[in-house]
Write a protein that holds these residues in place. Structure first.
Motif, PDB file in Angstrom:
ATOM      1  N   ALA A  44      21.625  80.865  40.505  1.00 26.38           N
ATOM      2  CA  ALA A  44      21.899  80.018  39.343  1.00 26.38           C
ATOM      3  C   ALA A  44      22.307  78.607  39.749  1.00 26.38           C
ATOM      4  O   ALA A  44      23.069  78.417  40.699  1.00 26.38           O
ATOM      5  N   THR A  45      21.813  77.634  39.009  1.00 32.58           N
ATOM      6  CA  THR A  45      22.240  76.237  39.143  1.00 32.58           C
ATOM      7  C   THR A  45      23.198  75.933  37.987  1.00 32.58           C
ATOM      8  O   THR A  45      22.901  76.285  36.838  1.00 32.58           O
ATOM      9  N   ASP A  46      24.324  75.294  38.275  1.00 40.93           N
ATOM     10  CA  ASP A  46      25.270  75.022  37.179  1.00 40.93           C
ATOM     11  C   ASP A  46      25.504  73.529  36.940  1.00 40.93           C
ATOM     12  O   ASP A  46      26.241  73.165  36.022  1.00 40.93           O
ATOM     13  N   MET A  47      24.861  72.651  37.735  1.00 45.93           N
ATOM     14  CA  MET A  47      25.071  71.214  37.520  1.00 45.93           C
ATOM     15  C   MET A  47      24.012  70.421  38.280  1.00 45.93           C
ATOM     16  O   MET A  47      23.514  70.858  39.318  1.00 45.93           O
ATOM     17  N   VAL A  48      23.698  69.236  37.736  1.00 43.56           N
ATOM     18  CA  VAL A  48      22.846  68.266  38.421  1.00 43.56           C
ATOM     19  C   VAL A  48      23.656  66.978  38.570  1.00 43.56           C
ATOM     20  O   VAL A  48      24.286  66.525  37.607  1.00 43.56           O
ATOM     21  N   VAL A  49      23.647  66.412  39.764  1.00 46.30           N
ATOM     22  CA  VAL A  49      24.328  65.143  40.019  1.00 46.30           C
ATOM     23  C   VAL A  49      23.261  64.080  40.250  1.00 46.30           C
ATOM     24  O   VAL A  49      22.487  64.165  41.211  1.00 46.30           O
ATOM     25  N   ALA A  50      23.184  63.098  39.345  1.00 44.83           N
ATOM     26  CA  ALA A  50      22.262  61.968  39.490  1.00 44.83           C
ATOM     27  C   ALA A  50      23.002  60.849  40.212  1.00 44.83           C
ATOM     28  O   ALA A  50      23.891  60.208  39.637  1.00 44.83           O
ATOM     29  N   ASN A  51      22.643  60.619  41.430  1.00 41.50           N
ATOM     30  CA  ASN A  51      23.401  59.731  42.311  1.00 41.50           C
ATOM     31  C   ASN A  51      22.712  58.369  42.463  1.00 41.50           C
ATOM     32  O   ASN A  51      21.505  58.253  42.265  1.00 41.50           O
ATOM     33  N   GLU A  63      36.901  60.841  41.935  1.00 32.81           N
ATOM     34  CA  GLU A  63      37.370  60.451  40.602  1.00 32.81           C
ATOM     35  C   GLU A  63      36.193  60.250  39.654  1.00 32.81           C
ATOM     36  O   GLU A  63      36.249  60.626  38.477  1.00 32.81           O
ATOM     37  N   THR A  64      35.136  59.629  40.143  1.00 32.42           N
ATOM     38  CA  THR A  64      33.954  59.400  39.300  1.00 32.42           C
ATOM     39  C   THR A  64      33.312  60.721  38.888  1.00 32.42           C
ATOM     40  O   THR A  64      32.924  60.902  37.736  1.00 32.42           O
ATOM     41  N   LEU A  65      33.223  61.633  39.820  1.00 32.39           N
ATOM     42  CA  LEU A  65      32.550  62.908  39.558  1.00 32.39           C
ATOM     43  C   LEU A  65      33.353  63.817  38.631  1.00 32.39           C
ATOM     44  O   LEU A  65      32.803  64.406  37.685  1.00 32.39           O
ATOM     45  N   TYR A  66      34.640  63.944  38.893  1.00 27.38           N
ATOM     46  CA  TYR A  66      35.386  65.026  38.252  1.00 27.38           C
ATOM     47  C   TYR A  66      36.583  64.572  37.420  1.00 27.38           C
ATOM     48  O   TYR A  66      37.048  65.342  36.568  1.00 27.38           O
ATOM     49  N   ALA A  67      37.114  63.374  37.651  1.00 28.30           N
ATOM     50  CA  ALA A  67      38.295  62.899  36.918  1.00 28.30           C
ATOM     51  C   ALA A  67      39.367  63.979  36.943  1.00 28.30           C
ATOM     52  O   ALA A  67      39.871  64.315  38.004  1.00 28.30           O
ATOM     53  N   ASP A  68      39.701  64.556  35.787  1.00 28.15           N
ATOM     54  CA  ASP A  68      40.747  65.590  35.746  1.00 28.15           C
ATOM     55  C   ASP A  68      40.179  67.001  35.691  1.00 28.15           C
ATOM     56  O   ASP A  68      40.888  67.958  35.406  1.00 28.15           O
ATOM     57  N   GLU A  69      38.890  67.183  35.982  1.00 27.88           N
ATOM     58  CA  GLU A  69      38.253  68.504  35.930  1.00 27.88           C
ATOM     59  C   GLU A  69      38.513  69.291  37.212  1.00 27.88           C
ATOM     60  O   GLU A  69      38.841  68.724  38.251  1.00 27.88           O
ATOM     61  N   ASP A  70      38.301  70.601  37.114  1.00 28.17           N
ATOM     62  CA  ASP A  70      38.364  71.485  38.278  1.00 28.17           C
ATOM     63  C   ASP A  70      36.934  71.778  38.722  1.00 28.17           C
ATOM     64  O   ASP A  70      36.192  72.480  38.029  1.00 28.17           O
ATOM     65  N   PRO A  71      36.481  71.245  39.868  1.00 28.52           N
ATOM     66  CA  PRO A  71      35.095  71.443  40.307  1.00 28.52           C
ATOM     67  C   PRO A  71      34.748  72.894  40.614  1.00 28.52           C
ATOM     68  O   PRO A  71      33.558  73.238  40.697  1.00 28.52           O
ATOM     69  N   SER A  72      35.774  73.745  40.802  1.00 28.84           N
ATOM     70  CA  SER A  72      35.476  75.140  41.144  1.00 28.84           C
ATOM     71  C   SER A  72      35.054  75.959  39.929  1.00 28.84           C
ATOM     72  O   SER A  72      34.646  77.104  40.074  1.00 28.84           O
ATOM     73  N   GLN A  73      35.147  75.388  38.739  1.00 24.99           N
ATOM     74  CA  GLN A  73      34.709  76.122  37.552  1.00 24.99           C
ATOM     75  C   GLN A  73      33.196  76.300  37.566  1.00 24.99           C
ATOM     76  O   GLN A  73      32.473  75.571  38.249  1.00 24.99           O
ATOM     77  N   VAL A  74      32.708  77.270  36.809  1.00 26.39           N
ATOM     78  CA  VAL A  74      31.264  77.430  36.602  1.00 26.39           C
ATOM     79  C   VAL A  74      30.912  76.575  35.392  1.00 26.39           C
ATOM     80  O   VAL A  74      31.303  76.880  34.262  1.00 26.39           O
ATOM     81  N   TYR A  75      30.173  75.506  35.610  1.00 24.27           N
ATOM     82  CA  TYR A  75      29.884  74.559  34.531  1.00 24.27           C
ATOM     83  C   TYR A  75      28.854  75.109  33.545  1.00 24.27           C
ATOM     84  O   TYR A  75      28.852  74.732  32.374  1.00 24.27           O
ATOM     85  N   TYR A  76      27.960  75.961  34.023  1.00 19.92           N
ATOM     86  CA  TYR A  76      26.930  76.513  33.136  1.00 19.92           C
ATOM     87  C   TYR A  76      26.468  77.842  33.716  1.00 19.92           C
ATOM     88  O   TYR A  76      26.128  77.926  34.898  1.00 19.92           O
ATOM     89  N   LYS A  77      26.478  78.891  32.897  1.00 15.91           N
ATOM     90  CA  LYS A  77      26.022  80.211  33.349  1.00 15.91           C
ATOM     91  C   LYS A  77      24.553  80.369  33.000  1.00 15.91           C
ATOM     92  O   LYS A  77      24.187  80.526  31.845  1.00 15.91           O
ATOM     93  N   GLU A  78      23.755  80.316  34.037  1.00 21.71           N
ATOM     94  CA  GLU A  78      22.309  80.356  33.884  1.00 21.71           C
ATOM     95  C   GLU A  78      21.807  81.777  34.147  1.00 21.71           C
ATOM     96  O   GLU A  78      22.096  82.373  35.181  1.00 21.71           O
ATOM     97  N   THR A  79      21.074  82.339  33.184  1.00 20.45           N
ATOM     98  CA  THR A  79      20.474  83.663  33.363  1.00 20.45           C
ATOM     99  C   THR A  79      19.066  83.472  33.879  1.00 20.45           C
ATOM    100  O   THR A  79      18.184  82.981  33.165  1.00 20.45           O
ATOM    101  N   THR A  80      18.836  83.825  35.113  1.00 14.58           N
ATOM    102  CA  THR A  80      17.551  83.538  35.742  1.00 14.58           C
ATOM    103  C   THR A  80      16.577  84.705  35.690  1.00 14.58           C
ATOM    104  O   THR A  80      15.382  84.521  35.892  1.00 14.58           O
ATOM    105  N   LEU A  81      17.077  85.901  35.433  1.00 15.22           N
ATOM    106  CA  LEU A  81      16.217  87.089  35.467  1.00 15.22           C
ATOM    107  C   LEU A  81      16.757  88.109  34.482  1.00 15.22           C
ATOM    108  O   LEU A  81      17.954  88.388  34.464  1.00 15.22           O
TER     109      LEU A  81
END
Length: 393
Positions: free
Chosen positions: A240-247, A303-321
């Motif tokens: 599963a992919t849970d995020m895309v970072v456009a850099n 700071e730009t990426l996460y501010a006050d967020e917790d990066p260890s969270q699952v941002y999106y639960k993708e069902t792949t199969l």
């Protein structure tokens, strides 16, 4: 343990994103390891400090390491390597040449998986962030459990049984003729033990509660296309992919006419990223006026990426199969975003369904309900390849 894999086309900035993610996780109190498995390591350059094979503390709660493939190979494959070296020397190769040829191509990539599995088993860290190889290499690694399983079931286990039975009878005559011994029990068991580790790791990689991939991309045509392919292939392997970072997006504050065309193109590609990866969350990171090297620069990126967020969270639960039953009929649905149906090839052998997209192939071992049936049609619908199964006539 939470496992986050950062991947993307070479040069998009995935190492900087991995390092910044580690900084934020550590700041929140998570014991975090950022591990580089990219053969061309740059994690030490990103942190601007020396790193080695073993974890080194970077900050409170944060450690970094760069995989030494040769050390992993010796610890996990040493017996096999020594046996292959013995065989090659018996055939006339010099010592150094024999030792070099005993390391099979791709072994450095393979043992990055073993290192991940060991950290997961030890449970010493709360978050494991993998600065992985560029997408092509990373995807080959994801296919390894299925490929290895296919060879183990069809070739290796039968060969192991035959070798164990014949070795005591053949060895007295074999060595004088060939100049080397038949493989002993330790050599024969090493590949299967290694395969078992990879098979267990697959369960971790395909658990979308524990493991997520984060795709790092740039607003450029070729990079976006590779990222889209990677997303589809990850889904093919049930990861599963849970995020895309456009850099590296040029900020509005840049008004130099030289960058006007770049900014116009980026605006178009930023919209493509939004359209093509929806509903995945997308975070945009500006092109900074300095290189992302050292902890101060990484703090700004964090700071730009996460501010006050917790990066260890699952941002999106993708069902792949998923397997769907409707009115006594079954269908297998595989999430393949952005892949047209005419690019997909299907075939079935025994209880395995073979799905090929370009040069990537997945052998799905079908559940019992589908194994006795045959594919009876397929269609693409809302980014899912829906394969219908029916009784063979």
């Amino acid at each position: 343990m939470r496992v986050i894999l950062m991947t993307g086309k070479g040069g998009v900035g995935k190492t900087s994103v991995a390092a910044a993610t580690g900084l934020r996780c550590a700041e929140l109190g998570h014991k975090t390891l950022v591990l580089s498995t990219d053969p061309a390591h740059s994690l030490a350059d990103s942190f601007d400090m020396e790193l080695g094979h073993d974890p080194r503390q970077v900050r409170p709660n944060l450690w970094g390491a760069e995989l030494d493939a040769l050390m992993e190979l010796e610890g996990n494959w040493g017996a096999v390597k020594r046996y292959i070296t013995q065989v090659l020397q018996a055939r006339g190769l010099e010592g150094v040449e024999a030792e070099e040829l005993a390391i099979l191509p791709g072994m450095d990539e393979i043992f990055s998986l073993v290192r991940m599995k060991r950290h997961y088993d030890e449970g010493e860290f709360d978050v494991l962030i993998i600065d992985s190889a560029p997408t092509g290499t990373a995807l080959r690694l994801l296919s390894l459990p299925e490929v290895a399983g296919w060879y183990m079931r069809r070739f290796y286990k039968p060969l192991q049984a035959v070798s164990a039975a014949l070795r005591p009878l053949v060895e007295p005559f074999f060595r004088p003729i060939a100049g080397f011994s038949l493989p002993d029990q330790q050599v024969m068991e090493a590949p299967y033990e290694f395969y078992q580790q990879i098979e267990e790791l697959e369960k971790v990689l395909t658990n979308n509660v524990l493991t997520s991939v984060r795709l790092v991309t740039n607003p450029e045509k070729m990079v976006i296309k590779e990222s889209l392919r990677a997303h589809a292939y990850l889904s093919l392997y049930n990861v599963a992919t849970d995020m895309v970072v456009a850099n590296r997006i040029i900020p509005d504050t840049v008004t130099d006419p030289f960058f006007q065309r770049w900014k116009e193109n980026q605006q178009q590609y930023r919209q493509e990223i939004q359209d093509n990866f929806r509903p995945l969350p997308i975070k945009e990171v500006p092109l900074y006026s300095e290189e992302m090297c050292g902890l101060d620069a990484l703090d700004r990126l964090k700071e730009t990426l996460y501010a006050d967020e917790d990066p260890s969270q699952v941002y999106y639960k993708e069902t792949t199969l998923r397997v769907v039953q409707e009115q006594n009929q079954y269908s297998l649905e595989v999430y393949l975003p952005g892949i047209p149906k005419n690019k997909v090839e299907l075939s079935k052998t025994g209880d395995e369904l073979n799905i090929r997209i370009g040069n990537h192939r997945r052998n799905l071992v079908l559940p019992q309900a589908l194994a006795a049936l045959q594919p009876a049609g397929a269609k693409m619908e809302e980014d899912y390849l829906k394969i219908r199964f029916a009784q063979s006539v």
